[in-house]
Motif scaffolding. Structure first.
Motif, PDB file in Angstrom:
ATOM      1  N   THR A   1     -33.704 -37.295 -30.511  1.00  0.00           N
ATOM      2  CA  THR A   1     -34.522 -37.399 -29.342  1.00  0.00           C
ATOM      3  C   THR A   1     -33.392 -36.689 -28.145  1.00  0.00           C
ATOM      4  O   THR A   1     -33.858 -35.845 -27.434  1.00  0.00           O
ATOM      5  CB  THR A   1     -34.921 -38.870 -28.731  1.00  0.00           C
ATOM      6  OG1 THR A   1     -35.653 -39.282 -29.765  1.00  0.00           O
ATOM      7  CG2 THR A   1     -35.357 -38.604 -27.506  1.00  0.00           C
ATOM      8  N   ILE A   2     -32.277 -37.123 -28.093  1.00  0.00           N
ATOM      9  CA  ILE A   2     -31.263 -36.722 -27.202  1.00  0.00           C
ATOM     10  C   ILE A   2     -31.126 -35.193 -27.299  1.00  0.00           C
ATOM     11  O   ILE A   2     -31.159 -34.499 -26.452  1.00  0.00           O
ATOM     12  CB  ILE A   2     -30.048 -37.387 -27.083  1.00  0.00           C
ATOM     13  CG1 ILE A   2     -30.108 -38.765 -26.609  1.00  0.00           C
ATOM     14  CG2 ILE A   2     -28.731 -36.638 -26.315  1.00  0.00           C
ATOM     15  CD1 ILE A   2     -28.976 -39.730 -26.665  1.00  0.00           C
ATOM     16  N   GLY A   3     -30.988 -34.721 -28.619  1.00  0.00           N
ATOM     17  CA  GLY A   3     -30.941 -33.516 -28.985  1.00  0.00           C
ATOM     18  C   GLY A   3     -32.082 -32.712 -28.461  1.00  0.00           C
ATOM     19  O   GLY A   3     -31.844 -31.385 -27.925  1.00  0.00           O
ATOM     20  N   ASP A   4     -33.123 -33.062 -28.592  1.00  0.00           N
ATOM     21  CA  ASP A   4     -34.527 -32.260 -28.148  1.00  0.00           C
ATOM     22  C   ASP A   4     -34.787 -32.377 -26.524  1.00  0.00           C
ATOM     23  O   ASP A   4     -35.040 -31.259 -26.061  1.00  0.00           O
ATOM     24  CB  ASP A   4     -35.746 -33.196 -28.746  1.00  0.00           C
ATOM     25  CG  ASP A   4     -35.735 -33.087 -30.329  1.00  0.00           C
ATOM     26  OD1 ASP A   4     -35.137 -32.088 -30.756  1.00  0.00           O
ATOM     27  OD2 ASP A   4     -36.640 -33.839 -30.837  1.00  0.00           O
ATOM     28  N   VAL A   5     -34.116 -33.466 -26.067  1.00  0.00           N
ATOM     29  CA  VAL A   5     -34.853 -33.890 -24.505  1.00  0.00           C
ATOM     30  C   VAL A   5     -33.351 -32.869 -23.854  1.00  0.00           C
ATOM     31  O   VAL A   5     -33.686 -32.439 -22.669  1.00  0.00           O
ATOM     32  CB  VAL A   5     -34.893 -35.094 -23.995  1.00  0.00           C
ATOM     33  CG1 VAL A   5     -35.010 -35.087 -22.482  1.00  0.00           C
ATOM     34  CG2 VAL A   5     -35.949 -35.537 -24.631  1.00  0.00           C
ATOM     35  N   PHE A   6     -32.157 -33.355 -24.146  1.00  0.00           N
ATOM     36  CA  PHE A   6     -31.151 -32.936 -23.309  1.00  0.00           C
ATOM     37  C   PHE A   6     -30.181 -31.945 -24.270  1.00  0.00           C
ATOM     38  O   PHE A   6     -29.384 -32.204 -24.484  1.00  0.00           O
ATOM     39  CB  PHE A   6     -30.058 -34.345 -23.163  1.00  0.00           C
ATOM     40  CG  PHE A   6     -30.662 -35.221 -22.477  1.00  0.00           C
ATOM     41  CD1 PHE A   6     -30.668 -35.342 -20.988  1.00  0.00           C
ATOM     42  CD2 PHE A   6     -31.283 -36.351 -23.133  1.00  0.00           C
ATOM     43  CE1 PHE A   6     -31.555 -36.389 -20.378  1.00  0.00           C
ATOM     44  CE2 PHE A   6     -31.855 -37.289 -22.607  1.00  0.00           C
ATOM     45  CZ  PHE A   6     -32.163 -37.341 -21.158  1.00  0.00           C
ATOM     46  N   ALA A   7     -30.695 -30.742 -24.393  1.00  0.00           N
ATOM     47  CA  ALA A   7     -30.422 -29.491 -25.186  1.00  0.00           C
ATOM     48  C   ALA A   7     -29.328 -28.662 -24.227  1.00  0.00           C
ATOM     49  O   ALA A   7     -28.690 -27.919 -24.912  1.00  0.00           O
ATOM     50  CB  ALA A   7     -31.381 -29.009 -25.843  1.00  0.00           C
ATOM     51  N   ALA A   8     -29.457 -28.867 -23.161  1.00  0.00           N
ATOM     52  CA  ALA A   8     -28.830 -28.103 -22.080  1.00  0.00           C
ATOM     53  C   ALA A   8     -27.007 -28.200 -22.325  1.00  0.00           C
ATOM     54  O   ALA A   8     -26.819 -29.155 -22.565  1.00  0.00           O
ATOM     55  CB  ALA A   8     -29.263 -28.170 -20.492  1.00  0.00           C
TER      56      ALA A   8
END
Length: 459
Positions: A160-167
């Motif tokens: 989830t973190i990789g999907d949402v906070f990808a910047a």
């Protein structure tokens, strides 16, 4: 031989735990109960006293190390939560946590089975044998199951973190603060694209946790773009000045639509930076309106917000005015309403919560009240995201959250900002709404006065 009395052999070494008399049922029962209790309270101690001392010392070292880590983490959460939250808020830290949990589960299986061997349950009466075996089995299942759930949740969180906070773009704080643009977007029927009906900026001091929220009404006019904005060349006197804009309504929340649909070429790097032309133009407009830099944004899609609320099991809010679910105006009167959200403290499911945030009727304050309700709902969601919810609904919450939230916050800063947010919960957060009476006329705002108010609040 007739006169000799038969006696049981003495336990070698005189230790009933390490070398008990196997023929003494009462002693074997007490011994098994003591070893079981020691194993549950201090894993490894049963081995030190009655089994392999090397395995026991290793287990005691792990146990003491675990408690030391928990104690240190607890103290750090009180003093500097940013340091603690860095581990579980990035992919590398979650991978490490997942590996540690798997290793702990394997060790727990080994030490529990070895404890069962040490108990010599065949020498314990049937009732005691069943009780102790059941206790050890329950401990084994609970320990392995808990570690397994933690490892699974770590994997879901990493995804989830990789999907949402990808910047990956890391910006420095401005005067010790991160200013984050929070948008509540709604692509309602009859609209060309999404429009952020809720616009606010959360200013967070990364060291102290001091938090100030600035709320801007969506119907602000003559909005000045920040210096360097590509939109400033189009609207040097402010967006909407003289009635000039390239969409049907010239106000703050229309900037997103215009930039997204008609001026995206002015922001060629927006998608690469995990943003969009609409978000970047809105960011620059809010920077000009408040007079502060905005490092990051968070966009909450109100259209799928109900999925996140249902995944949480609903949300509790205070309803100040009776609000309709649905309905429309005919000849100046509200019709077609079959369900109402009544005044008072209400626990709402996703559908009703969305109507609580969206409803344009039922309040004399109109759009300003609707804007406040959206922020009230967002705040309630954050405060009610409790450990029980995460334990029982983690997968659903993570899936709904990844489709509801988009942002350009990088993983590298989640620990820093999350830690500051934890500190902020123990302080009196301030909210400043630039709505009447503070701003009497949103079509002719006094930007100098607004900038001065912002600076006073931040100081």
């Amino acid at each position: 031989m007739r006169g000799r009395r038969l006696t049981r052999p003495e336990a070698p070494g005189g230790s009933p735990l390490r070398s008990p008399d196997p023929l003494d049922a009462r002693l074997m029962t007490r011994r098994a109960a003591w070893l079981t209790g020691l194993h549950l309270l201090v894993p490894g101690s049963a081995q030190v006293l009655a089994g392999s001392r090397r395995l026991g010392r290793f287990g005691l070292a792990l146990w003491l190390l675990g408690w030391a880590a928990l104690l240190l983490s607890g103290l750090s959460l009180l003093v500097l939560p940013q340091a603690v939250l860095t581990l579980p808020t990035n992919a590398l830290g979650l991978t490490l946590l997942q590996a540690l949990l798997v290793a702990w589960a394997a060790w727990w299986v080994v030490v529990t089975l070895d404890t069962a061997r040490l108990l010599r349950l065949v020498r314990v009466p049937p009732i005691g044998r069943a009780v102790l075996a059941g206790v050890l089995a329950a401990a084994l299942v609970a320990g392995v199951g808990g570690a397994g759930w933690g490892a699974w949740a770590s994997g879901v969180a990493r995804s989830t973190i990789g999907d949402v906070f990808a910047a990956s773009r890391v910006e420095p704080p401005a005067d010790g603060r991160y200013n984050i643009l929070l948008l509540g977007g709604d692509a309602g029927a009859g609209r060309s694209g999404l429009r952020p009906d809720s616009v606010s900026v959360v200013s967070l001091n990364v060291l102290t946790g001091d938090m100030v929220t600035f709320g801007l009404p969506r119907d602000l006019d003559r909005i000045p773009f920040a210096d360097g904005s590509p939109m400033k060349a189009l609207y040097p006197d402010g967006y909407g000045a003289g009635g000039r804009c390239n969409v049907d309504v010239c106000q703050l929340n229309s900037i997103y639509t215009e930039a997204q649909l008609k001026e995206s070429a002015r922001y060629p790097d927006a998608v690469r930076d995990h943003s969009s032309a609409g978000i970047e133009a809105t960011r620059e407009a809010v920077e000009g309106a408040l007079g502060i830099p905005i490092q990051y944004y968070v966009l909450v899609d109100m259209g799928s917000f109900d999925d996140l609320i249902d995944a949480m099991g609903g949300v509790t809010v205070t309803v100040k005015d009776r609000l309709p679910v649905g309905g429309h105006i005919v000849n100046g009167r509200l019709t077609g309403v079959k369900v109402w959200i009544e005044k008072g403290t209400r626990h709402l499911d996703g559908d009703k919560a969305l109507w609580f945030a969206r409803s344009r009727y039922g309040s004399a304050a109109g759009d300003y009240d609707r804007m406040l309700r959206q922020r009230q709902l967002q705040a309630a969601m954050l405060h009610q995201m409790n450990p029980v919810t995460l334990l029982t609904r983690f997968d659903d919450v993570a899936a709904a959250g990844s489709s509801t939230v988009s942002t350009d916050l990088p993983q590298a800063l989640l620990g820093v900002i999350g830690g500051a947010a934890v500190q902020a919960r123990s302080q009196q957060a301030r909210t400043i709404e630039f709505t009447p009476p503070r701003v009497q006329d949103p079509t002719h705002p006094d930007w100098t006065a607004i900038h001065a108010t912002v600076q006073r609040a931040l100081r």
